[in-house]
Scaffold this motif. Sequence first.
Motif, PDB file in Angstrom:
ATOM      1  N   ILE A   1      -3.718 -11.241 -11.635  1.00 13.12           N
ATOM      2  CA  ILE A   1      -4.758 -12.186 -11.096  1.00 13.12           C
ATOM      3  C   ILE A   1      -4.236 -12.745  -9.980  1.00 13.12           C
ATOM      4  N   HIS A   2      -5.014 -12.652  -8.618  1.00  6.49           N
ATOM      5  CA  HIS A   2      -4.758 -13.095  -7.460  1.00  6.49           C
ATOM      6  C   HIS A   2      -3.310 -12.824  -6.837  1.00  6.49           C
ATOM      7  N   VAL A   3      -3.061 -11.212  -7.049  1.00  6.61           N
ATOM      8  CA  VAL A   3      -1.918 -10.939  -6.535  1.00  6.61           C
ATOM      9  C   VAL A   3      -2.147  -9.725  -5.555  1.00  6.61           C
ATOM     10  N   LEU A   4      -3.222  -8.796  -5.567  1.00  4.99           N
ATOM     11  CA  LEU A   4      -3.289  -7.728  -4.846  1.00  4.99           C
ATOM     12  C   LEU A   4      -3.694  -8.128  -3.448  1.00  4.99           C
ATOM     13  N   GLU A   5      -4.388  -9.391  -3.349  1.00  3.70           N
ATOM     14  CA  GLU A   5      -4.645  -9.652  -1.743  1.00  3.70           C
ATOM     15  C   GLU A   5      -3.315 -10.065  -1.185  1.00  3.70           C
ATOM     16  N   HIS A   6      -2.076 -10.161  -1.795  1.00  3.98           N
ATOM     17  CA  HIS A   6      -1.044 -10.838  -1.128  1.00  3.98           C
ATOM     18  C   HIS A   6      -0.014  -9.500  -0.948  1.00  3.98           C
ATOM     19  N   VAL A   7      -0.415  -8.228  -1.604  1.00  2.57           N
ATOM     20  CA  VAL A   7       0.626  -7.008  -1.355  1.00  2.57           C
ATOM     21  C   VAL A   7       0.361  -6.409  -0.125  1.00  2.57           C
ATOM     22  N   ASP A   8       1.305  -6.032   0.488  1.00  2.00           N
ATOM     23  CA  ASP A   8       1.512  -5.377   1.859  1.00  2.00           C
ATOM     24  C   ASP A   8       0.743  -3.984   1.927  1.00  2.00           C
ATOM     25  N   GLN A   9       0.915  -3.234   0.746  1.00  2.00           N
ATOM     26  CA  GLN A   9       0.236  -1.734   0.652  1.00  2.00           C
ATOM     27  C   GLN A   9      -0.529  -1.703  -0.877  1.00  2.00           C
ATOM     28  N   PRO A  10      -1.797  -2.086  -0.945  1.00  2.00           N
ATOM     29  CA  PRO A  10      -2.297  -2.451  -2.269  1.00  2.00           C
ATOM     30  C   PRO A  10      -2.541  -1.026  -2.872  1.00  2.00           C
ATOM     31  N   VAL A  11      -2.755   0.204  -1.982  1.00  2.00           N
ATOM     32  CA  VAL A  11      -2.904   1.207  -2.931  1.00  2.00           C
ATOM     33  C   VAL A  11      -1.716   1.737  -3.511  1.00  2.00           C
ATOM     34  N   ASP A  12      -0.579   1.760  -2.569  1.00  2.00           N
ATOM     35  CA  ASP A  12       0.670   1.861  -3.216  1.00  2.00           C
ATOM     36  C   ASP A  12       1.232   1.193  -4.339  1.00  2.00           C
ATOM     37  N   PHE A  13       0.783  -0.243  -4.222  1.00  3.96           N
ATOM     38  CA  PHE A  13       1.354  -0.983  -5.293  1.00  3.96           C
ATOM     39  C   PHE A  13       0.325  -0.447  -6.497  1.00  3.96           C
ATOM     40  N   LEU A  14      -0.818  -0.236  -6.538  1.00  3.85           N
ATOM     41  CA  LEU A  14      -1.559   0.377  -7.662  1.00  3.85           C
ATOM     42  C   LEU A  14      -1.232   1.439  -8.106  1.00  3.85           C
ATOM     43  N   ARG A  15      -0.779   2.477  -7.420  1.00  2.00           N
ATOM     44  CA  ARG A  15      -0.097   3.759  -7.611  1.00  2.00           C
ATOM     45  C   ARG A  15       1.145   3.479  -8.506  1.00  2.00           C
ATOM     46  N   ALA A  16       1.894   2.588  -8.016  1.00  2.00           N
ATOM     47  CA  ALA A  16       3.196   2.266  -8.886  1.00  2.00           C
ATOM     48  C   ALA A  16       2.829   1.773 -10.205  1.00  2.00           C
ATOM     49  N   LEU A  17       1.892   1.143 -10.495  1.00  2.00           N
ATOM     50  CA  LEU A  17       1.573   0.756 -11.808  1.00  2.00           C
ATOM     51  C   LEU A  17       1.150   1.836 -12.724  1.00  2.00           C
ATOM     52  N   ARG A  18       0.569   3.124 -12.451  1.00  2.00           N
ATOM     53  CA  ARG A  18      -0.002   4.019 -13.002  1.00  2.00           C
ATOM     54  C   ARG A  18       1.176   4.608 -14.019  1.00  2.00           C
ATOM     55  N   PRO A  19       2.398   5.015 -13.796  1.00  2.00           N
ATOM     56  CA  PRO A  19       3.525   5.424 -14.571  1.00  2.00           C
ATOM     57  C   PRO A  19       3.965   4.645 -15.860  1.00  2.00           C
ATOM     58  N   LEU A  20       3.642   3.171 -15.647  1.00  2.00           N
ATOM     59  CA  LEU A  20       3.778   2.029 -16.665  1.00  2.00           C
ATOM     60  C   LEU A  20       3.079   2.044 -17.465  1.00  2.00           C
ATOM     61  N   LEU A  21       1.883   2.446 -17.315  1.00  2.00           N
ATOM     62  CA  LEU A  21       0.564   2.162 -18.164  1.00  2.00           C
ATOM     63  C   LEU A  21       0.513   3.349 -19.226  1.00  2.00           C
ATOM     64  N   LEU A  22       0.345   2.828 -20.390  1.00  2.00           N
ATOM     65  CA  LEU A  22       0.223   3.955 -21.658  1.00  2.00           C
ATOM     66  C   LEU A  22      -1.237   4.793 -21.245  1.00  2.00           C
ATOM     67  N   PRO A  23      -1.433   6.075 -21.513  1.00  3.53           N
ATOM     68  CA  PRO A  23      -2.673   6.637 -21.271  1.00  3.53           C
ATOM     69  C   PRO A  23      -4.001   5.843 -21.815  1.00  3.53           C
ATOM     70  N   ASP A  24      -4.071   5.280 -22.941  1.00  5.96           N
ATOM     71  CA  ASP A  24      -5.181   4.615 -23.089  1.00  5.96           C
ATOM     72  C   ASP A  24      -5.291   2.898 -22.472  1.00  5.96           C
ATOM     73  N   GLY A  25      -4.143   2.549 -21.823  1.00  9.39           N
ATOM     74  CA  GLY A  25      -4.052   1.248 -21.234  1.00  9.39           C
ATOM     75  C   GLY A  25      -5.030   0.757 -19.989  1.00  9.39           C
ATOM     76  N   VAL A  26      -5.114  -0.543 -19.867  1.00 11.21           N
ATOM     77  CA  VAL A  26      -6.144  -0.807 -18.673  1.00 11.21           C
ATOM     78  C   VAL A  26      -5.104  -1.812 -17.666  1.00 11.21           C
ATOM     79  N   VAL A  27      -5.669  -1.926 -16.456  1.00  9.25           N
ATOM     80  CA  VAL A  27      -5.336  -3.038 -15.575  1.00  9.25           C
ATOM     81  C   VAL A  27      -6.416  -3.588 -15.255  1.00  9.25           C
ATOM     82  N   LEU A  28      -5.955  -5.074 -15.364  1.00 16.75           N
ATOM     83  CA  LEU A  28      -7.075  -6.053 -14.767  1.00 16.75           C
ATOM     84  C   LEU A  28      -6.688  -6.668 -13.620  1.00 16.75           C
ATOM     85  N   ILE A  29      -7.508  -6.442 -12.503  1.00 13.06           N
ATOM     86  CA  ILE A  29      -7.488  -6.893 -11.137  1.00 13.06           C
ATOM     87  C   ILE A  29      -8.359  -7.949 -11.136  1.00 13.06           C
ATOM     88  N   ASP A  30      -7.833  -9.041 -10.358  1.00 17.26           N
ATOM     89  CA  ASP A  30      -8.827 -10.157  -9.981  1.00 17.26           C
ATOM     90  C   ASP A  30      -8.313 -10.855  -8.626  1.00 17.26           C
TER      91      ASP A  30
END
Length: 188
Positions: free
Chosen positions: A46-75
């Motif tokens: 929540i109100h994180v992605l706009e502060h990240v230097d590389q948002p696509v890379d940041f989101l890609r780094a979340l993928r291996p942490l997430l269970l197959p049926d998991g979700v990511v909430l971005i605000d």
Amino acid sequence: PTISVTGIEPGEGFLQYCSEALHLQVFASLEALPKAGPAYDVIIAIHVLEHVDQPVDFLRALRPLLLPDGVVLIDVPDAAAYSSLNDIHLAHLYHFSAHTLSRTARKAGFFVQKIERHRPPNHPPSVRALLSLEDPGTEAAELVDDREAVFMRMESVGKKVLAYRLKRSILGRILSRSWKRVRRILTD
């Protein structure tokens, strides 16, 4: 049910506070998390992605942490709701609308389950998105193409005044780098 909460906090003081006062397991970065494979049902930024230097890379780094049926909430703050220069926060490296947030998520390999504008308390008008690793199989995400709304707002502020002020300020240099990053993300 048993719930385990893990946090990421790069600021040393806030990390210590979260660990001690809130009794949370907190790490200084994504890289500092234990390498145990997919472990999270929900990841919230929540109100994180706009502060990240590389948002696509940041989101890609979340993928291996997430269970197959998991979700990511971005605000994030909603750039389509900006009405003046005062809406531009100096600490924000990126400015997202529903359209650009959706494109960023898809570029990182996520499926957008839902995306919507909202007005959270004590925050500016925002856009929230629910992302998953699995295709919902339907048009679950009703995406409003708000590029036109952003341009109309910019016109209402006054293109010439805005351009002049941006060119003459340090903010202009910061935004110039941010817009180059946004253009690079959208064109890749």
